[in-house]
Scaffold this motif. Structure first.
Motif, mmCIF file in Angstrom:
data_model
loop_
_atom_site.group_PDB
_atom_site.id
_atom_site.type_symbol
_atom_site.label_atom_id
_atom_site.label_comp_id
_atom_site.label_asym_id
_atom_site.label_seq_id
_atom_site.Cartn_x
_atom_site.Cartn_y
_atom_site.Cartn_z
ATOM 1 N N GLN A 10 0.828 -1.200 0.000
ATOM 2 C CA GLN A 10 0.000 0.000 0.000
ATOM 3 C C GLN A 10 0.868 1.258 0.000
ATOM 4 O O GLN A 10 0.557 2.226 -0.687
ATOM 5 C CB GLN A 10 -0.919 0.001 1.221
ATOM 6 C CG GLN A 10 -1.807 1.221 1.308
ATOM 7 C CD GLN A 10 -2.636 1.243 2.578
ATOM 8 O OE1 GLN A 10 -2.499 0.387 3.448
ATOM 9 N NE2 GLN A 10 -3.495 2.226 2.684
ATOM 10 N N ILE A 13 2.347 1.731 -3.528
ATOM 11 C CA ILE A 13 1.280 2.133 -4.458
ATOM 12 C C ILE A 13 0.927 3.598 -4.212
ATOM 13 O O ILE A 13 0.698 4.361 -5.155
ATOM 14 C CB ILE A 13 0.050 1.217 -4.306
ATOM 15 C CG1 ILE A 13 0.352 -0.169 -4.872
ATOM 16 C CG2 ILE A 13 -1.171 1.814 -5.002
ATOM 17 C CD1 ILE A 13 -0.717 -1.206 -4.583
ATOM 18 N N ALA A 14 0.904 4.000 -2.949
ATOM 19 C CA ALA A 14 0.610 5.389 -2.600
ATOM 20 C C ALA A 14 1.667 6.332 -3.166
ATOM 21 O O ALA A 14 1.341 7.403 -3.683
ATOM 22 C CB ALA A 14 0.517 5.539 -1.089
ATOM 23 N N LEU A 17 0.998 6.623 -6.844
ATOM 24 C CA LEU A 17 -0.156 7.494 -7.093
ATOM 25 C C LEU A 17 0.207 8.966 -6.937
ATOM 26 O O LEU A 17 -0.189 9.800 -7.750
ATOM 27 C CB LEU A 17 -1.292 7.155 -6.136
ATOM 28 C CG LEU A 17 -2.268 6.084 -6.542
ATOM 29 C CD1 LEU A 17 -3.274 5.837 -5.424
ATOM 30 C CD2 LEU A 17 -2.983 6.438 -7.809
ATOM 31 N N ILE A 20 2.395 10.007 -9.941
ATOM 32 C CA ILE A 20 1.584 10.147 -11.158
ATOM 33 C C ILE A 20 0.710 11.390 -11.059
ATOM 34 O O ILE A 20 0.573 12.149 -12.021
ATOM 35 C CB ILE A 20 0.738 8.875 -11.391
ATOM 36 C CG1 ILE A 20 1.654 7.709 -11.776
ATOM 37 C CG2 ILE A 20 -0.312 9.104 -12.470
ATOM 38 C CD1 ILE A 20 0.978 6.361 -11.758
ATOM 39 N N GLY A 21 0.127 11.607 -9.891
ATOM 40 C CA GLY A 21 -0.690 12.803 -9.688
ATOM 41 C C GLY A 21 0.107 14.075 -9.841
ATOM 42 O O GLY A 21 -0.380 15.060 -10.397
ATOM 43 N N LEU A 37 -5.209 12.752 -7.222
ATOM 44 C CA LEU A 37 -4.349 11.573 -7.108
ATOM 45 C C LEU A 37 -3.233 11.804 -6.091
ATOM 46 O O LEU A 37 -2.885 10.902 -5.322
ATOM 47 C CB LEU A 37 -3.750 11.203 -8.462
ATOM 48 C CG LEU A 37 -4.676 10.518 -9.454
ATOM 49 C CD1 LEU A 37 -3.970 10.327 -10.790
ATOM 50 C CD2 LEU A 37 -5.141 9.192 -8.919
ATOM 51 N N THR A 38 -2.669 12.994 -6.082
ATOM 52 C CA THR A 38 -1.609 13.320 -5.128
ATOM 53 C C THR A 38 -2.130 13.271 -3.694
ATOM 54 O O THR A 38 -1.478 12.716 -2.801
ATOM 55 C CB THR A 38 -1.014 14.706 -5.437
ATOM 56 O OG1 THR A 38 -0.538 14.717 -6.782
ATOM 57 C CG2 THR A 38 0.115 15.050 -4.496
ATOM 58 N N VAL A 40 -4.800 11.598 -2.589
ATOM 59 C CA VAL A 40 -5.127 10.203 -2.262
ATOM 60 C C VAL A 40 -3.854 9.417 -1.953
ATOM 61 O O VAL A 40 -3.791 8.643 -0.989
ATOM 62 C CB VAL A 40 -5.937 9.545 -3.402
ATOM 63 C CG1 VAL A 40 -6.030 8.038 -3.226
ATOM 64 C CG2 VAL A 40 -7.319 10.148 -3.480
ATOM 65 N N GLY A 41 -2.807 9.616 -2.753
ATOM 66 C CA GLY A 41 -1.538 8.937 -2.507
ATOM 67 C C GLY A 41 -0.927 9.322 -1.176
ATOM 68 O O GLY A 41 -0.410 8.468 -0.445
#
Length: 145
Positions: A10, A13-14, A17, A20-21, A37-38, A40-41
């Motif tokens: 997790q 993945i964060a 994310l 990518i954000g 996305l940033t 949430v990550g």
């Protein structure tokens, strides 16, 4: 053991994310999605460190530093908004008067805000160090590859 693997998965993945954000937010038409996305990550990474906080002292310190970091960031943001609002109130409608009002404010207050910003940056570095030191210690203790 499975809980540790899922928390580590997790976390990474964060980070992906958030990265990518960050890239997507530079695209004009997708900046809102990139910001989302940033955020949430970032939230996912804190949740994963929260899940790992009992694994070793580094994760526990990282989680404690996170709350101190959030608190100081909120305080600095509130102070910056207060300065801006007071400058807007005293400057009227002229943008030149606004700039002069902000720059002509209390020098001591400006120095304190800069010092607080530097402390927040150092705290963010300490948070990152403790997080990755926690992963290194976890790898050694659990003999992960």
């Amino acid at each position: 053991m499975r809980q540790v693997y899922s928390a580590i998965q997790q976390f990474f993945i964060a980070i992906a994310l958030a990265a990518i954000g960050s890239v997507i937010s530079n695209i004009q038409s997708l900046s809102g999605l990139g910001s989302l996305l940033t955020i949430v990550g970032s939230i996912m990474s804190i949740i994963s460190v929260y899940r790992l906080r009992h694994e070793n002292r580094h994760f526990a310190k990282a989680f404690k530093y996170f709350w101190i970091y959030v608190g100081l960031t909120v305080v600095l943001t509130i102070l910056a908004v207060a300065v801006l609002v007071s400058a807007l109130a005293s400057a009227g409608s002229s943008s030149d008067a606004l700039i002069a009002s902000v720059l002509g404010g209390s020098m001591l207050f400006s120095v304190v805000m800069v010092i607080m910003a530097i402390v927040i940056l150092v705290l963010a570095l300490m948070l990152q160090y403790q997080t990755y030191a926690g992963f290194e210690e976890l790898r050694e203790l659990r003999e992960l590859r």
